[in-house]
Every structure is written in structure tokens, then in C-alpha cells.
Design a protein around this motif. Structure first.
Motif, PDB file in Angstrom:
ATOM      1  N   ARG A 129      -4.446 -11.379  46.909  1.00 54.02           N
ATOM      2  CA  ARG A 129      -3.367 -12.148  47.529  1.00 54.02           C
ATOM      3  C   ARG A 129      -2.753 -11.424  48.729  1.00 54.02           C
ATOM      4  O   ARG A 129      -2.378 -12.054  49.710  1.00 54.02           O
ATOM      5  CB  ARG A 129      -2.237 -12.383  46.506  1.00 54.02           C
ATOM      6  N   ASN A 130      -2.654 -10.110  48.639  1.00 56.63           N
ATOM      7  CA  ASN A 130      -1.741  -9.401  49.530  1.00 56.63           C
ATOM      8  C   ASN A 130      -2.356  -8.395  50.494  1.00 56.63           C
ATOM      9  O   ASN A 130      -1.700  -8.031  51.472  1.00 56.63           O
ATOM     10  CB  ASN A 130      -0.694  -8.654  48.690  1.00 56.63           C
ATOM     11  N   LEU A 131      -3.555  -7.906  50.250  1.00 64.00           N
ATOM     12  CA  LEU A 131      -4.065  -6.801  51.048  1.00 64.00           C
ATOM     13  C   LEU A 131      -5.007  -7.253  52.157  1.00 64.00           C
ATOM     14  O   LEU A 131      -5.768  -8.215  51.981  1.00 64.00           O
ATOM     15  CB  LEU A 131      -4.797  -5.803  50.149  1.00 64.00           C
ATOM     16  N   PRO A 132      -5.003  -6.550  53.274  1.00 66.25           N
ATOM     17  CA  PRO A 132      -6.047  -6.772  54.283  1.00 66.25           C
ATOM     18  C   PRO A 132      -7.419  -6.558  53.645  1.00 66.25           C
ATOM     19  O   PRO A 132      -7.572  -5.686  52.771  1.00 66.25           O
ATOM     20  CB  PRO A 132      -5.739  -5.711  55.345  1.00 66.25           C
ATOM     21  N   ALA A 133      -8.407  -7.319  54.068  1.00 65.22           N
ATOM     22  CA  ALA A 133      -9.720  -7.315  53.423  1.00 65.22           C
ATOM     23  C   ALA A 133     -10.306  -5.915  53.215  1.00 65.22           C
ATOM     24  O   ALA A 133     -10.822  -5.620  52.123  1.00 65.22           O
ATOM     25  CB  ALA A 133     -10.689  -8.198  54.200  1.00 65.22           C
ATOM     26  N   PRO A 134     -10.248  -5.009  54.186  1.00 66.40           N
ATOM     27  CA  PRO A 134     -10.839  -3.681  53.956  1.00 66.40           C
ATOM     28  C   PRO A 134     -10.164  -2.870  52.854  1.00 66.40           C
ATOM     29  O   PRO A 134     -10.781  -1.973  52.279  1.00 66.40           O
ATOM     30  CB  PRO A 134     -10.682  -2.986  55.320  1.00 66.40           C
ATOM     31  N   TRP A 137       5.817  -6.246  47.728  1.00 61.88           N
ATOM     32  CA  TRP A 137       4.938  -6.202  48.904  1.00 61.88           C
ATOM     33  C   TRP A 137       5.253  -7.339  49.872  1.00 61.88           C
ATOM     34  O   TRP A 137       5.275  -7.142  51.083  1.00 61.88           O
ATOM     35  CB  TRP A 137       3.482  -6.282  48.458  1.00 61.88           C
ATOM     36  N   ARG A 138       5.490  -8.540  49.327  1.00 60.10           N
ATOM     37  CA  ARG A 138       5.795  -9.665  50.211  1.00 60.10           C
ATOM     38  C   ARG A 138       7.134  -9.481  50.906  1.00 60.10           C
ATOM     39  O   ARG A 138       7.314  -9.875  52.059  1.00 60.10           O
ATOM     40  CB  ARG A 138       5.749 -10.976  49.421  1.00 60.10           C
ATOM     41  N   LEU A 139       8.088  -8.869  50.221  1.00 56.88           N
ATOM     42  CA  LEU A 139       9.377  -8.587  50.848  1.00 56.88           C
ATOM     43  C   LEU A 139       9.218  -7.552  51.968  1.00 56.88           C
ATOM     44  O   LEU A 139       9.780  -7.709  53.056  1.00 56.88           O
ATOM     45  CB  LEU A 139      10.372  -8.093  49.792  1.00 56.88           C
ATOM     46  N   GLY A 170      -8.020 -18.041  41.179  1.00 56.43           N
ATOM     47  CA  GLY A 170      -6.762 -18.380  40.527  1.00 56.43           C
ATOM     48  C   GLY A 170      -5.580 -17.590  41.042  1.00 56.43           C
ATOM     49  O   GLY A 170      -4.462 -17.759  40.540  1.00 56.43           O
ATOM     50  N   TYR A 171      -5.791 -16.714  42.039  1.00 61.76           N
ATOM     51  CA  TYR A 171      -4.729 -15.853  42.502  1.00 61.76           C
ATOM     52  C   TYR A 171      -3.725 -16.563  43.393  1.00 61.76           C
ATOM     53  O   TYR A 171      -2.665 -16.023  43.692  1.00 61.76           O
ATOM     54  CB  TYR A 171      -5.291 -14.634  43.232  1.00 61.76           C
ATOM     55  N   GLY A 172      -4.047 -17.778  43.850  1.00 63.69           N
ATOM     56  CA  GLY A 172      -3.126 -18.518  44.694  1.00 63.69           C
ATOM     57  C   GLY A 172      -3.457 -18.354  46.163  1.00 63.69           C
ATOM     58  O   GLY A 172      -4.589 -18.055  46.531  1.00 63.69           O
ATOM     59  N   THR A 173      -2.452 -18.527  46.985  1.00 62.97           N
ATOM     60  CA  THR A 173      -2.650 -18.460  48.430  1.00 62.97           C
ATOM     61  C   THR A 173      -2.821 -17.019  48.891  1.00 62.97           C
ATOM     62  O   THR A 173      -2.016 -16.150  48.548  1.00 62.97           O
ATOM     63  CB  THR A 173      -1.455 -19.085  49.165  1.00 62.97           C
ATOM     64  N   ARG A 174      -3.861 -16.781  49.648  1.00 59.25           N
ATOM     65  CA  ARG A 174      -4.060 -15.447  50.208  1.00 59.25           C
ATOM     66  C   ARG A 174      -3.230 -15.306  51.485  1.00 59.25           C
ATOM     67  O   ARG A 174      -3.353 -16.108  52.424  1.00 59.25           O
ATOM     68  CB  ARG A 174      -5.537 -15.214  50.505  1.00 59.25           C
ATOM     69  N   ALA A 175      -2.362 -14.294  51.515  1.00 65.11           N
ATOM     70  CA  ALA A 175      -1.518 -14.034  52.680  1.00 65.11           C
ATOM     71  C   ALA A 175      -1.461 -12.525  52.878  1.00 65.11           C
ATOM     72  O   ALA A 175      -0.477 -11.871  52.500  1.00 65.11           O
ATOM     73  CB  ALA A 175      -0.120 -14.609  52.492  1.00 65.11           C
ATOM     74  N   PRO A 176      -2.514 -11.935  53.415  1.00 59.88           N
ATOM     75  CA  PRO A 176      -2.573 -10.469  53.525  1.00 59.88           C
ATOM     76  C   PRO A 176      -1.463  -9.905  54.380  1.00 59.88           C
ATOM     77  O   PRO A 176      -1.105 -10.463  55.418  1.00 59.88           O
ATOM     78  CB  PRO A 176      -3.944 -10.219  54.155  1.00 59.88           C
TER      79      PRO A 176
END
Length: 290
Positions: free
Chosen positions: A224-229, A180-182, A266-272
Motif C-alpha cells: 500500500r505504502n512503499l515505493p516499488a523498489p 506513514w500516511r500522516l 486485498g490491501y486496498g488502494t496503492r498510494a506509495p
């Protein structure tokens, strides 16, 4: 066809618990042709044993988990491409790595290429090894949005740009997080269904902590990865699938405990990811909420 020799760094993790499989895996890796290969074996909580001459080793005093062990290994090898290879897998022919590497030259946006993984005895490819929702034909190649982490090749530039594997996941779903980050950086993934690598058809539930870590990391993945909605949608779909798949009350209790653990943090940095990335993933065949 590209006639230069791709430079590949290969990372193998071991816990010295596969004395029969590990030498076979290493022999098949070192037999690869048409590539410049730099190999490291990372002992996850041990000093690696049965390592062939000329292969680098890293001995970690404690088991840091699979994704962090792979991060450490990747930092210890050279190459424009990094090949992550389970210590019980086998490359059935000497041209496998070259064929995977050649896939990157076809599209500069490709960040990872996964071969088709097949059990060496039955030839069967497990559903979870096919990185797309429609898995009826495991030999069909194409663009994919996730990966099977144990046997995959990654473009180093892209891998380092997103910070590598999520080391704190310890085990499970780290491949979805990385993919997902890639994709959010504008890259894509490719499934090379015509390139076969052998791996025994083991059950992930053999790990004692499977149900807890599986649930915890699914929550971490979303947070960590998804837009809030999309977070509640993703977790609701996961919860329904869990209830449908597992009827054992003990399994459900352990999964619930992992879910609660994940929600606590504990999930780390949130970067949606951007909404455009979510749309790209959906068009590629796998919406980020399923």
C-alpha cells in the motif's frame, strides 16, 4: 502554557469481555480535568455493557475489527483531537489528556502523540510499546514515525485528511499504516515519554489469528505504502526477522500462509509514499524498510 480547554473526542472499543477492567478504564477517562471530553464506547459485535451514564454508545452487529471500529467511533465524537483508548488501560492521573493535548500546540505538524505505556504492576514498558528502534530508555521523548495504536491521541484534521485507520486490516500494523500516511502528508509524530498511561503487558500472540494477520498485514503495509523498489527490501527484512524470532514449524507455516494471502491482494488502494517521505522517515530514525 495553553490556557484554553482542548476539545477531545475519546473512542473506546469493547467486546464486553473485560468486566473488571472496563469500568476502571472508563472511570479514569471520565476523571480527566482541563479538557472538554466527548466519549463514545463502540461495541464491536455487541451492545456495550457497564457504560457510565452520559457516555454515547454504538452497537455493531458484527466484529468489524479494531481499526474499523475505531473509525466508526471517531465519526461519532467531536473534538479537534481524537484519543483512542483500550478498554483495559488506565489513565493514572486526571491530567494525562491535558498534557498530551498540550503537545500539539508546540508543533503544528504533529499529527499524533503517544504517551509512554507501562504495565500497572511492574511499571515495565514493553519493547513494542516504544515507537522507535532504540528503546533502551522508554522515558526519552522525541519525534517518532510509528505508534502503539491502543493508547494514542491524533489531530482530527490530519486523521481525516488521510482517511483514518485502514479498516480492512482488522488487527495488527494499522498504526504503522496510519503513521506513514500522516508523514507522507507532511506531518510528524511525537512520543511523550514523560506522560505515563497504564496497560497490562499482554502478549499479542494471545489472538488466535496473530501469526497469519501479522504476516498478511506486513505485506499489505508494504504494497500500500512503499515505493516499488522498497517493497522487496521491506518484505525480505521482515522474513529474516520472522525466521530469527520464531523456530516453531507451525508458527512459520501460519506466517507463510499469511504472507501468501497478503501477496494475493486485498490491501486496498496503492498510494506509495514519496521518496522524500522515505528520506524523512529515515532521518527521523526508522527507515520504512525495517
Amino acid at each position: 502554557m495553553n490556557t484554553s480547554r482542548p476539545a477531545i473526542g475519546a473512542v473506546v472499543l469493547t467486546m464486553n469481555n473485560r468486566p473488571g477492567e472496563f469500568p476502571v478504564a472508563m472511570s479514569s477517562l471520565l476523571a480527566q480535568e482541563g479538557v472538554d471530553l466527548d466519549v463514545v464506547v463502540v461495541g464491536n459485535g455487541c451492545e456495550p455493557e457497564l457504560v457510565p451514564d452520559g457516555v454515547k454508545t454504538v452497537a455493531l452487529p458484527v466484529n468489524v475489527g479494531i481499526p474499523e471500529g475505531r473509525n466508526i467511533g471517531a465519526a461519532g465524537v467531536g473534538g479537534d483531537l481524537i484519543f483512542f483508548f483500550d478498554d483495559d488501560a488506565v489513565l493514572p492521573s486526571p491530567g494525562v489528556l491535558r498534557r498530551l493535548a498540550d503537545q500539539f500546540a508546540l508543533d503544528s505538524r504533529r499529527a499524533f502523540v503517544q504517551p509512554r505505556i507501562a504495565d500497572p504492576r511492574t511499571g515495565r514498558t514493553l519493547r513494542r510499546w516504544v515507537p522507535r528502534l532504540r528503546a533502551s530508555d522508554p522515558a526519552r521523548a522525541g519525534t517518532v514515525t510509528v505508534m502503539a495504536e491502543g493508547v494514542v491521541m491524533v489531530r482530527r484534521e490530519a486523521f481525516e485528511a488521510v482517511g483514518g485507520w485502514p479498516g480492512h486490516f482488522f488487527l495488527f500494523h494499522e498504526g504503522v499504516d496510519l503513521a506513514w500516511r500522516l508523514w507522507d502528508r507532511g506531518f510528524t509524530g511525537h512520543y511523550a515519554g514523560d506522560v505515563v498511561v497504564n496497560h497490562p503487558a499482554t502478549d499479542p500472540a494471545r489472538h488466535a489469528a496473530f501469526y497469519r494477520l501479522n504476516a498478511r498485514n506486513r505485506v499489505w503495509l508494504a504494497l500500500r505504502n512503499l515505493p516499488a523498489p522498497l517493497v522487496p527490501v521491506n518484505l525480505a527484512v521482515w522474513a529474516l526477522v520472522t525466521l530469527w524470532r520464531f523456530r516453531d514449524p507451525a508458527v512459520l507455516r501460519t506466517s507463510l500462509a499469511g504472507f501468501v494471502e497478503g501477496v494475493k491482494g486485498g490491501y486496498g488502494t496503492r498510494a506509495p509514499m514519496s521518496w522524500s517521505t522515505a528520506a524523512r522517515l529515515t532521518r527521523a530514525g526508522r527507515p520504512p524498510f525495517c
